[in-house]
Design a protein around this motif. Structure first.
Motif, PDB file in Angstrom:
ATOM      1  N   ILE A  25       0.832  -1.204   0.000  1.00  0.00           N
ATOM      2  CA  ILE A  25       0.000   0.000   0.000  1.00  0.00           C
ATOM      3  C   ILE A  25       0.868   1.255   0.000  1.00  0.00           C
ATOM      4  CG2 ILE A  25      -1.552   1.389   1.426  1.00  0.00           C
ATOM      5  CD1 ILE A  25      -3.062  -1.072   2.148  1.00  0.00           C
ATOM      6  N   ALA A  26       1.885   1.283   0.864  1.00  0.00           N
ATOM      7  CA  ALA A  26       2.764   2.451   0.911  1.00  0.00           C
ATOM      8  C   ALA A  26       3.515   2.628  -0.402  1.00  0.00           C
ATOM      9  CB  ALA A  26       3.753   2.310   2.071  1.00  0.00           C
ATOM     10  N   ALA A  27       3.988   1.530  -0.984  1.00  0.00           N
ATOM     11  CA  ALA A  27       4.732   1.615  -2.241  1.00  0.00           C
ATOM     12  C   ALA A  27       3.843   2.083  -3.386  1.00  0.00           C
ATOM     13  CB  ALA A  27       5.355   0.251  -2.573  1.00  0.00           C
ATOM     14  N   LEU A  28       2.598   1.593  -3.418  1.00  0.00           N
ATOM     15  CA  LEU A  28       1.676   1.985  -4.485  1.00  0.00           C
ATOM     16  C   LEU A  28       1.328   3.470  -4.424  1.00  0.00           C
ATOM     17  CD1 LEU A  28      -0.766  -1.067  -4.445  1.00  0.00           C
ATOM     18  CD2 LEU A  28       0.639  -0.349  -6.386  1.00  0.00           C
ATOM     19  N   VAL A  29       1.440   4.066  -3.256  1.00  0.00           N
ATOM     20  CA  VAL A  29       1.092   5.488  -3.103  1.00  0.00           C
ATOM     21  C   VAL A  29       2.328   6.387  -3.224  1.00  0.00           C
ATOM     22  CG1 VAL A  29       0.205   7.217  -1.508  1.00  0.00           C
ATOM     23  CG2 VAL A  29      -0.939   5.005  -1.707  1.00  0.00           C
ATOM     24  N   LEU A  30       3.368   6.081  -2.478  1.00  0.00           N
ATOM     25  CA  LEU A  30       4.506   6.993  -2.375  1.00  0.00           C
ATOM     26  C   LEU A  30       5.403   6.982  -3.607  1.00  0.00           C
ATOM     27  CD1 LEU A  30       5.485   6.424   1.370  1.00  0.00           C
ATOM     28  CD2 LEU A  30       4.058   8.222   0.370  1.00  0.00           C
ATOM     29  N   ILE A  31       5.643   5.809  -4.172  1.00  0.00           N
ATOM     30  CA  ILE A  31       6.559   5.737  -5.317  1.00  0.00           C
ATOM     31  C   ILE A  31       6.012   6.489  -6.531  1.00  0.00           C
ATOM     32  CG2 ILE A  31       7.634   4.168  -6.979  1.00  0.00           C
ATOM     33  CD1 ILE A  31       7.999   2.209  -4.666  1.00  0.00           C
ATOM     34  N   PRO A  32       4.748   6.261  -6.950  1.00  0.00           N
ATOM     35  CA  PRO A  32       4.246   7.048  -8.085  1.00  0.00           C
ATOM     36  C   PRO A  32       4.170   8.537  -7.787  1.00  0.00           C
ATOM     37  CG  PRO A  32       2.502   5.718  -7.125  1.00  0.00           C
ATOM     38  CD  PRO A  32       3.780   5.239  -6.527  1.00  0.00           C
ATOM     39  N   ALA A  33       3.864   8.898  -6.550  1.00  0.00           N
ATOM     40  CA  ALA A  33       3.827  10.328  -6.207  1.00  0.00           C
ATOM     41  C   ALA A  33       5.208  10.951  -6.389  1.00  0.00           C
ATOM     42  CB  ALA A  33       3.340  10.490  -4.770  1.00  0.00           C
ATOM     43  N   LEU A  34       6.236  10.220  -5.970  1.00  0.00           N
ATOM     44  CA  LEU A  34       7.601  10.718  -6.111  1.00  0.00           C
ATOM     45  C   LEU A  34       7.998  10.842  -7.580  1.00  0.00           C
ATOM     46  CD1 LEU A  34      10.222  11.495  -4.636  1.00  0.00           C
ATOM     47  CD2 LEU A  34      10.883   9.079  -4.704  1.00  0.00           C
ATOM     48  N   PHE A  35       7.672   9.838  -8.372  1.00  0.00           N
ATOM     49  CA  PHE A  35       8.035   9.884  -9.792  1.00  0.00           C
ATOM     50  C   PHE A  35       7.201  10.900 -10.557  1.00  0.00           C
ATOM     51  CE2 PHE A  35      10.438   6.130  -8.880  1.00  0.00           C
ATOM     52  CZ  PHE A  35      11.399   6.066  -9.879  1.00  0.00           C
ATOM     53  N   CYS A  36       6.014  11.183 -10.075  1.00  0.00           N
ATOM     54  CA  CYS A  36       5.214  12.243 -10.695  1.00  0.00           C
ATOM     55  C   CYS A  36       5.926  13.585 -10.527  1.00  0.00           C
ATOM     56  CB  CYS A  36       3.828  12.277 -10.061  1.00  0.00           C
ATOM     57  SG  CYS A  36       2.686  13.472 -10.783  1.00  0.00           S
ATOM     58  N   VAL A  37       6.528  13.797  -9.372  1.00  0.00           N
ATOM     59  CA  VAL A  37       7.298  15.022  -9.125  1.00  0.00           C
ATOM     60  C   VAL A  37       8.535  15.033 -10.020  1.00  0.00           C
ATOM     61  CG1 VAL A  37       8.629  16.307  -7.415  1.00  0.00           C
ATOM     62  CG2 VAL A  37       6.457  15.249  -6.767  1.00  0.00           C
ATOM     63  N   PHE A  38       9.207  13.868 -10.136  1.00  0.00           N
ATOM     64  CA  PHE A  38      10.386  13.778 -11.007  1.00  0.00           C
ATOM     65  C   PHE A  38      10.031  14.132 -12.444  1.00  0.00           C
ATOM     66  CE2 PHE A  38      12.582  10.410  -8.136  1.00  0.00           C
ATOM     67  CZ  PHE A  38      12.952  11.428  -7.264  1.00  0.00           C
ATOM     68  N   ALA A  39       8.810  13.774 -12.877  1.00  0.00           N
ATOM     69  CA  ALA A  39       8.387  14.043 -14.249  1.00  0.00           C
ATOM     70  C   ALA A  39       7.986  15.501 -14.454  1.00  0.00           C
ATOM     71  CB  ALA A  39       7.221  13.128 -14.622  1.00  0.00           C
ATOM     72  N   GLY A  40       8.044  16.270 -13.371  1.00  0.00           N
ATOM     73  CA  GLY A  40       7.698  17.678 -13.480  1.00  0.00           C
ATOM     74  C   GLY A  40       6.211  17.940 -13.509  1.00  0.00           C
ATOM     75  N   LYS A  41       5.410  16.976 -13.056  1.00  0.00           N
ATOM     76  CA  LYS A  41       3.952  17.115 -13.104  1.00  0.00           C
ATOM     77  C   LYS A  41       3.337  16.950 -11.719  1.00  0.00           C
ATOM     78  CE  LYS A  41       3.707  15.660 -17.920  1.00  0.00           C
ATOM     79  NZ  LYS A  41       2.969  14.891 -18.933  1.00  0.00           N
ATOM     80  N   GLY A  42       4.110  17.304 -10.697  1.00  0.00           N
ATOM     81  CA  GLY A  42       3.615  17.173  -9.331  1.00  0.00           C
ATOM     82  C   GLY A  42       2.369  17.993  -9.074  1.00  0.00           C
ATOM     83  N   ALA A  43       2.216  19.126  -9.774  1.00  0.00           N
ATOM     84  CA  ALA A  43       1.046  19.972  -9.567  1.00  0.00           C
ATOM     85  C   ALA A  43      -0.238  19.288  -9.991  1.00  0.00           C
ATOM     86  CB  ALA A  43       1.213  21.285 -10.336  1.00  0.00           C
ATOM     87  N   HIS A  44      -0.119  18.268 -10.869  1.00  0.00           N
ATOM     88  CA  HIS A  44      -1.312  17.566 -11.372  1.00  0.00           C
ATOM     89  C   HIS A  44      -1.547  16.238 -10.649  1.00  0.00           C
ATOM     90  CE1 HIS A  44      -1.540  20.410 -14.692  1.00  0.00           C
ATOM     91  NE2 HIS A  44      -0.240  20.215 -14.924  1.00  0.00           N
ATOM     92  N   LEU A  45      -0.767  15.974  -9.609  1.00  0.00           N
ATOM     93  CA  LEU A  45      -0.886  14.687  -8.919  1.00  0.00           C
ATOM     94  C   LEU A  45      -2.307  14.447  -8.417  1.00  0.00           C
ATOM     95  CD1 LEU A  45       0.367  12.145  -7.693  1.00  0.00           C
ATOM     96  CD2 LEU A  45       0.993  13.505  -5.677  1.00  0.00           C
ATOM     97  N   GLY A  46      -2.920  15.473  -7.850  1.00  0.00           N
ATOM     98  CA  GLY A  46      -4.283  15.313  -7.340  1.00  0.00           C
ATOM     99  C   GLY A  46      -5.254  14.895  -8.421  1.00  0.00           C
ATOM    100  N   ASP A  47      -5.143  15.524  -9.606  1.00  0.00           N
ATOM    101  CA  ASP A  47      -6.039  15.168 -10.716  1.00  0.00           C
ATOM    102  C   ASP A  47      -5.820  13.719 -11.148  1.00  0.00           C
ATOM    103  OD1 ASP A  47      -7.049  17.744 -10.720  1.00  0.00           O
ATOM    104  OD2 ASP A  47      -5.574  18.451 -12.198  1.00  0.00           O
ATOM    105  N   TYR A  48      -4.549  13.313 -11.210  1.00  0.00           N
ATOM    106  CA  TYR A  48      -4.250  11.946 -11.635  1.00  0.00           C
ATOM    107  C   TYR A  48      -4.824  10.927 -10.639  1.00  0.00           C
ATOM    108  CZ  TYR A  48      -0.748  14.265 -14.606  1.00  0.00           C
ATOM    109  OH  TYR A  48      -0.095  15.066 -15.514  1.00  0.00           O
ATOM    110  N   VAL A  49      -4.672  11.212  -9.353  1.00  0.00           N
ATOM    111  CA  VAL A  49      -5.152  10.282  -8.330  1.00  0.00           C
ATOM    112  C   VAL A  49      -6.672  10.187  -8.354  1.00  0.00           C
ATOM    113  CG1 VAL A  49      -5.324   9.866  -5.841  1.00  0.00           C
ATOM    114  CG2 VAL A  49      -3.146  10.602  -6.841  1.00  0.00           C
ATOM    115  N   ILE A  50      -7.348  11.349  -8.427  1.00  0.00           N
ATOM    116  CA  ILE A  50      -8.816  11.345  -8.463  1.00  0.00           C
ATOM    117  C   ILE A  50      -9.312  10.601  -9.700  1.00  0.00           C
ATOM    118  CG2 ILE A  50     -10.873  12.785  -8.692  1.00  0.00           C
ATOM    119  CD1 ILE A  50      -9.643  12.776  -5.916  1.00  0.00           C
TER     120      ILE A  50
END
Length: 493
Positions: A25-50
């Motif tokens: 559960i922790a890996a499924l949440v934290l790892i993609p969130a971290l890589f989303c930031v690496f991709a320069g799209k951290g501002a859209h993380l909420g939209d992707y998750v929803i």
């Protein structure tokens, strides 16, 4: 860049959970969130998750109410005859237990739903594995692989997706593939036999009572090693079968410890392990207060109607299980305290599975939202040499293994398969061959971290997802290659 990040994210996730550095559960949440930031799209993380949660919410609802429904059916005794039949077949023999797991999983898979298959299979087989000291990852691996082969049924999902994506008839895809899939299923049974023999060697020779000759011929070495102990197995309501067998300290296949093994006192090399009490090893207690023998045929009929409606798609599956769970609780347990007790009894499984599904929504949401999936697929397709054009069916079959493991069936069949079919058409390879080849990877797909049903399997079996992955992937991949090879040999692909 997105291609690299996509593969790196998946690899990081798999490595961390297989090494048990993070919970799934922790890996499924934290790892993609971290890589989303690496991709320069951290501002859209909420939209992707929803977006991901919205797509997987029906699946989570289906699993929640399916667990409650089948949990109630197990409580009231609907599957007790199945358990008794399996126990009679197994006769406390590890080889028969593992083969029985494969057969049961294959039969129950006819309903087309992996979660249902795993709930029934684990409920029937788990007590036997525990009391005989067998490796639980063998159970999850065999069940997942058998279900993966059967998942190619037209109502199972992949075949229908391939037919829809390429505008073909599902029967034209599936029917010619039956011989290749049959070979794959036979291979699973052979694999189960081999793994069962290995388990038999690990835990010792188990002999049914009444086979006195076999018991008298036990070697002095085995006696001195303290490997023989009497094991009593309940064969069903009122009928018990006794078996003698050795018990290991709970080591799993390949040296892995059997997850959640019962604590046992230490024994010296010359000591005999005490035989467990009969009540501890029964598949399902024939005297439990939740049994409803007078309502057996009602429950059997309700389950048959529910599965028929699911196959015929009369209503969405989440709605069917919601209605079924409510009706089953009301009829079998009309008193409110009893209903609350049944819901509470299955709350752990519901919370574990639903939590895992919603955590997976973060992973799939980031993969899709950032465009990683598309870039990964385009890179793989573009990496195909021009000389392989006439062999696009084989290429599709080989690519179906990693692609259906690293992405959802929807992503593969609706996003990648049309591109592969178009490339095949340019070299004279028909879409039917491409569609059939695309089914080869399903045996491996069923153990993908993106498949919600696999969390039902490992959760109910109390197996770490990393242990299941490490054990199962190689056998599931080999099964997929056998299906693909049989299809090529028979001229189907």
């Amino acid at each position: 860049m997105l291609t690299f990040l996509g593969f790196a994210m998946i690899a990081t996730f798999l490595v961390l959970i297989m090494l048990k550095k993070m919970s799934p559960i922790a890996a499924l949440v934290l790892i993609p969130a971290l890589f989303c930031v690496f991709a320069g799209k951290g501002a859209h993380l909420g939209d992707y998750v929803i977006d991901g949660v919205g797509k997987l919410a029906p699946t989570a609802a289906m699993l929640m109410f399916a667990i409650v429904y089948f949990g109630v059916m197990i409580d009231v005794g609907l599957f007790d005859p199945v358990v008794r039949g399996i126990l009679r077949f197994c006769k406390a023999d590890p080889m028969r237990v593992v083969v029985g797991t494969a057969v049961l999983a294959a039969i129950v898979s006819l309903d087309g739903d992996g979660s249902t298959t795993f709930m029934i299979t684990v409920s029937a087989m788990y007590p036997l594995y525990k009391r005989l000291g067998l490796s639980l990852v063998v159970m999850t691996g065999v069940a997942a692989t058998a279900n993966g082969v059967m998942n190619t049924l037209p109502w199972g999902g992949p075949t229908a997706r391939a037919a829809t994506a390429l505008k073909l008839d599902a029967a034209d895809i599936f029917v010619p593939m039956i011989p290749a899939l049959a070979v794959g299923l036979v291979f699973v049974f052979v694999l189960a036999y081999v793994l069962g023999v290995r388990e038999r060697r690990r835990v010792g020779s188990l002999v049914m009572p009444g086979e006195e000759a076999g018991q008298e011929e036990r070697s002095e070495h085995e006696r001195q090693a303290g490997r023989e102990s009497e094991v009593l197995v309940a064969a069903g309501s009122g009928g018990k079968a006794a078996a003698a067998g050795s018990r290991s300290a709970g080591a799993g296949a390949g040296g892995e410890a059997a997850p959640d093994a019962d604590p046992a006192p230490a024994h010296g090399p010359g000591d005999e392990a005490p035989a467990p009490a009969p009540a501890d090893i029964q598949g399902l207690d024939p005297h439990r207060p939740t049994l409803r023998p007078r309502l057996y045929w009602f429950n059997a009929g309700l389950t048959a109607v529910l599965l028929t409606a699911m196959i015929m798609e009369l209503l969405p599956i989440p709605v069917l299980f919601l209605l079924g769970a409510a009706l089953a609780l009301t009829v079998n347990f009309p008193h409110m305290p009893d209903q609350k007790a049944r819901i509470a009894a299955h709350a752990d499984n519901v919370l574990n599975v639903a939590g895992m599904v919603f955590a997976a929504a973060v992973f799939t949401g980031v993969l899709s939202g950032t465009g990683m999936v598309k870039h990964m697929a385009d890179w793989l397709v573009g990496a195909i040499p021009d000389g392989m054009g006439p062999h696009m069916a084989l290429v599709t079959g080989l690519l179906s293994l990693p692609l259906t493991y690293f992405m959802s069936n929807d992503g593969f069949y609706f996003g990648v398969l049309p591109v592969l079919a178009e490339a095949g058409a340019a070299h004279g390879v028909g879409p039917l061959e491409i569609a059939r080849a695309s089914l080869a990877g399903q045996a491996l797909h069923m153990s993908s971290p993106l498949v919600p049903a696999v969390y039902v399997l490992v959760g109910m079996a109390r197996v770490e997802f990393g242990d299941h992955t490490r054990f199962t992937v190689k056998w599931a991949a080999l099964t997929s290659l056998v299906v693909l090879g049989a299809g090529m040999l028979f001229g189907i692909i």
